[in-house]
Design a protein around this motif. Structure first.
Motif, PDB file in Angstrom:
ATOM      1  N   GLY A   1     115.792 -49.259  69.177  1.00  0.00           N
ATOM      2  CA  GLY A   1     116.952 -48.752  69.848  1.00  0.00           C
ATOM      3  C   GLY A   1     116.886 -48.522  70.923  1.00  0.00           C
ATOM      4  O   GLY A   1     117.532 -47.867  71.430  1.00  0.00           O
TER       5      GLY A   1
ATOM      6  N   ARG B   1     105.239 -65.114  62.940  1.00  0.00           N
ATOM      7  CA  ARG B   1     105.446 -63.669  63.361  1.00  0.00           C
ATOM      8  C   ARG B   1     104.976 -62.594  61.708  1.00  0.00           C
ATOM      9  O   ARG B   1     104.937 -61.770  62.137  1.00  0.00           O
ATOM     10  CB  ARG B   1     107.144 -63.612  63.516  1.00  0.00           C
TER      11      ARG B   1
ATOM     12  N   VAL C   1     117.337 -54.397  58.748  1.00  0.00           N
ATOM     13  CA  VAL C   1     118.025 -55.407  59.947  1.00  0.00           C
ATOM     14  C   VAL C   1     119.571 -55.191  59.260  1.00  0.00           C
ATOM     15  O   VAL C   1     120.316 -55.455  59.851  1.00  0.00           O
ATOM     16  CB  VAL C   1     117.506 -56.481  59.198  1.00  0.00           C
TER      17      VAL C   1
ATOM     18  N   PHE D   1     116.517 -48.277  57.287  1.00  0.00           N
ATOM     19  CA  PHE D   1     116.935 -47.186  57.769  1.00  0.00           C
ATOM     20  C   PHE D   1     116.812 -48.074  59.432  1.00  0.00           C
ATOM     21  O   PHE D   1     115.953 -47.690  60.767  1.00  0.00           O
ATOM     22  CB  PHE D   1     114.586 -47.101  58.520  1.00  0.00           C
TER      23      PHE D   1
ATOM     24  N   LEU E   1     112.290 -58.571  73.812  1.00  0.00           N
ATOM     25  CA  LEU E   1     112.927 -57.808  72.758  1.00  0.00           C
ATOM     26  C   LEU E   1     113.444 -57.883  72.159  1.00  0.00           C
ATOM     27  O   LEU E   1     113.950 -58.105  71.154  1.00  0.00           O
ATOM     28  CB  LEU E   1     112.411 -56.374  73.245  1.00  0.00           C
TER      29      LEU E   1
ATOM     30  N   ARG F   1     114.351 -60.901  70.120  1.00  0.00           N
ATOM     31  CA  ARG F   1     113.502 -61.387  69.328  1.00  0.00           C
ATOM     32  C   ARG F   1     112.189 -62.220  69.695  1.00  0.00           C
ATOM     33  O   ARG F   1     111.582 -62.956  68.487  1.00  0.00           O
ATOM     34  CB  ARG F   1     114.014 -61.821  67.975  1.00  0.00           C
TER      35      ARG F   1
HETATM   36  N1  NAP Z   1     116.208 -44.829  61.407  1.00  0.00           N
HETATM   37  C1  NAP Z   1     114.956 -44.492  62.044  1.00  0.00           C
HETATM   38  O1  NAP Z   1     114.483 -42.715  62.393  1.00  0.00           O
HETATM   39  C2  NAP Z   1     114.560 -45.730  62.738  1.00  0.00           C
HETATM   40  C3  NAP Z   1     113.449 -45.198  63.969  1.00  0.00           C
HETATM   41  C4  NAP Z   1     112.948 -46.282  64.576  1.00  0.00           C
HETATM   42  C5  NAP Z   1     113.257 -47.496  64.170  1.00  0.00           C
HETATM   43  N2  NAP Z   1     114.311 -47.999  64.277  1.00  0.00           N
HETATM   44  C6  NAP Z   1     114.740 -49.013  63.739  1.00  0.00           C
HETATM   45  O2  NAP Z   1     114.138 -49.716  62.869  1.00  0.00           O
HETATM   46  C7  NAP Z   1     114.524 -51.112  62.894  1.00  0.00           C
HETATM   47  C8  NAP Z   1     112.658 -51.570  63.660  1.00  0.00           C
HETATM   48  O3  NAP Z   1     112.398 -50.810  65.015  1.00  0.00           O
HETATM   49  P1  NAP Z   1     111.618 -51.354  65.396  1.00  0.00           P
HETATM   50  O4  NAP Z   1     111.178 -50.445  66.714  1.00  0.00           O
HETATM   51  O5  NAP Z   1     110.180 -52.261  64.606  1.00  0.00           O
HETATM   52  O6  NAP Z   1     112.321 -52.961  66.259  1.00  0.00           O
HETATM   53  P2  NAP Z   1     111.494 -54.330  66.917  1.00  0.00           P
HETATM   54  O7  NAP Z   1     110.498 -54.372  67.187  1.00  0.00           O
HETATM   55  O8  NAP Z   1     112.330 -55.420  67.799  1.00  0.00           O
HETATM   56  O9  NAP Z   1     112.109 -55.322  65.000  1.00  0.00           O
HETATM   57  C9  NAP Z   1     112.352 -55.482  64.495  1.00  0.00           C
HETATM   58  C10 NAP Z   1     112.084 -57.351  63.859  1.00  0.00           C
HETATM   59  O10 NAP Z   1     113.624 -57.580  63.109  1.00  0.00           O
HETATM   60  C11 NAP Z   1     113.976 -58.513  62.805  1.00  0.00           C
HETATM   61  N3  NAP Z   1     115.389 -58.964  62.698  1.00  0.00           N
HETATM   62  C12 NAP Z   1     115.731 -59.552  62.174  1.00  0.00           C
HETATM   63  N4  NAP Z   1     116.638 -59.551  62.317  1.00  0.00           N
HETATM   64  C13 NAP Z   1     117.383 -59.856  63.240  1.00  0.00           C
HETATM   65  C14 NAP Z   1     118.823 -60.062  64.184  1.00  0.00           C
HETATM   66  N5  NAP Z   1     119.807 -60.281  63.865  1.00  0.00           N
HETATM   67  N6  NAP Z   1     118.120 -59.395  65.048  1.00  0.00           N
HETATM   68  C15 NAP Z   1     116.908 -58.831  66.008  1.00  0.00           C
HETATM   69  N7  NAP Z   1     115.808 -58.460  64.911  1.00  0.00           N
HETATM   70  C16 NAP Z   1     116.121 -59.320  64.068  1.00  0.00           C
HETATM   71  C17 NAP Z   1     113.087 -59.180  64.136  1.00  0.00           C
HETATM   72  O11 NAP Z   1     111.877 -59.615  63.859  1.00  0.00           O
HETATM   73  P3  NAP Z   1     112.577 -61.637  63.495  1.00  0.00           P
HETATM   74  O12 NAP Z   1     112.617 -62.192  64.350  1.00  0.00           O
HETATM   75  O13 NAP Z   1     110.880 -61.931  63.272  1.00  0.00           O
HETATM   76  O14 NAP Z   1     113.548 -61.396  61.922  1.00  0.00           O
HETATM   77  C18 NAP Z   1     112.458 -58.714  64.604  1.00  0.00           C
HETATM   78  O15 NAP Z   1     111.061 -58.104  65.233  1.00  0.00           O
HETATM   79  C19 NAP Z   1     115.072 -51.387  64.260  1.00  0.00           C
HETATM   80  O16 NAP Z   1     116.406 -51.787  63.884  1.00  0.00           O
HETATM   81  C20 NAP Z   1     114.935 -49.926  64.958  1.00  0.00           C
HETATM   82  O17 NAP Z   1     116.479 -49.404  65.750  1.00  0.00           O
HETATM   83  C21 NAP Z   1     114.833 -46.700  63.067  1.00  0.00           C
END
Ligand code: NAP
Length: 298
Positions: A39, A158, A188, A209, A280, A283
């Motif tokens: 984020g 992963r 996603v 989320f 980050l 990915r």
């Molecule tokens: N709503 C809220 O309050 C809240 C709070 C925190 C985070 N979030 C959101 O929740 C999600 C996860 O957060 P995080 O901090 O865990 O993020 P992160 O560490 O970057 O993990 C996101 C994962 O999504 C996968 N992914 C699948 N398709 C993707 C694409 N097209 N582009 C990028 N990544 C892709 C990737 O795994 P693979 O490469 O293995 O597919 C990546 O490891 C994010 O979207 C973040 O913005 C929301």
């Protein structure tokens, strides 16, 4: 003091900034480590004059205070930060600054997401974007709460740690996940959300989320008749509590008692923050990425 500052769209660098000035009821923390979140990479893409990034930090309260973890609204990627006491939790010696720094945003999100979901004992849960910081916490907590978790990841590498943390199975594409699921936790967006939705049982719930793909989703009313008839879609934002201290203390307690394991996919010195943010975004990091302060070569 030094801090990470935006230097252009999506770019950061280290620069001298004004020393912190604590207000009443604010603590000054000497930062030892911080983590970066997807984020925050989004936030860095827009020009925000005067704003500095940084939500997750661990360090020591100055003048001999305790070691703490803290969640800030911004400006955390710096040598020192100010934060109200109710946004902190004290760390036992057994938890490292690196582990602690990985807790706030991702951990708070996981805890509150599962709280929003309600009881998942014996429920089938589909989690997308599972290899990231939030995904590792959600998987371990959901499995411990009795859910059968299917984690969507891009490759076996992963997902390996997710299986160790309690995921029942991995899927390498949402479309290949074997439903029906009682609950979908979707982060996603793009084509993932509608595909995940069709995996729900009738009357199931999808909690939306995130949108890691940065692509909007298109939904077809008629798809709901293919299984998830009368499904519920809930939009989720983690920033729902008046104070983060109590949930931070819960995360610290779970780590200290061996029931939650921060997945530190990357630990680097903070002079490399820009390169870590690029990894980050692209990915190349599993779990959380943590940056440490202190001397570069010890
Ligand atoms: N709503 C809220 O309050 C809240 C709070 C925190 C985070 N979030 C959101 O929740 C999600 C996860 O957060 P995080 O901090 O865990 O993020 P992160 O560490 O970057 O993990 C996101 C994962 O999504 C996968 N992914 C699948 N398709 C993707 C694409 N097209 N582009 C990028 N990544 C892709 C990737 O795994 P693979 O490469 O293995 O597919 C990546 O490891 C994010 O979207 C973040 O913005 C929301």
């Amino acid at each position: 003091m030094l801090a990470v500052v935006p230097t252009g769209p999506g770019e950061v660098g280290l620069a001298e900034v004004d020393e912190v000035q604590p207000g009443p009821d604010e603590l000054v923390i000497e930062v030892a480590a911080f983590s970066v979140n997807r984020g925050e990479t989004f936030q860095l893409e827009t020009d925000r004059p005067g704003w500095r990034p940084g939500k997750d930090i661990a360090g020591t309260i100055i003048q001999g205070g305790p070691r703490v973890v803290a969640h800030l609204p911004h400006s955390g990627w710096a040598e020192r930060v100010v934060v109200p006491a109710h946004q902190t939790a004290v760390l036992p010696d057994a938890i490292s600054f690196e582990q602690a720094a990985a807790l706030p945003l991702a951990g708070l999100t996981a805890v509150r997401l599962l709280r929003t979901a309600g009881s998942i004992l014996g429920r089938r849960v589909l989690l997308t974007g599972a290899s990231g910081g939030v995904g590792h916490y959600v998987t371990e907590l959901a499995a411990a709460a009795g859910a059968e978790v299917t984690a969507v990841v891009s490759s076996p590498e992963r997902g390996a740690r997710l299986l160790e943390l309690g995921a029942e199975t991995l899927a390498y594409d949402v479309a290949d996940a074997t439903g029906p699921f009682d609950l979908v936790l979707e982060s996603v967006g793009g084509r993932s959300l509608p595909a995940a939705l069709t995996k729900l049982r009738a009357g199931g719930t999808l909690i939306w989320f995130g949108q890691a793909s940065r692509e909007a989703s298109t939904l077809d009313f008629f798809d709901f008749f293919k299984g998830p008839e009368a499904a519920v879609i809930k939009h989720f934002h983690y920033d729902s509590e008046p104070a983060d201290g109590p949930d931070l203390a819960t995360l610290v307690r779970l780590v200290a008692t061996g029931r939650l394991h921060p997945e530190l996919g990357r630990i680097e010195h903070w002079t490399t923050t820009g390169a870590v943010l690029d990894d980050l975004r692209d990915r190349r990091i599993r779990g959380n990425a943590v940056l440490t302060l202190g001397r570069e070569h010890q």
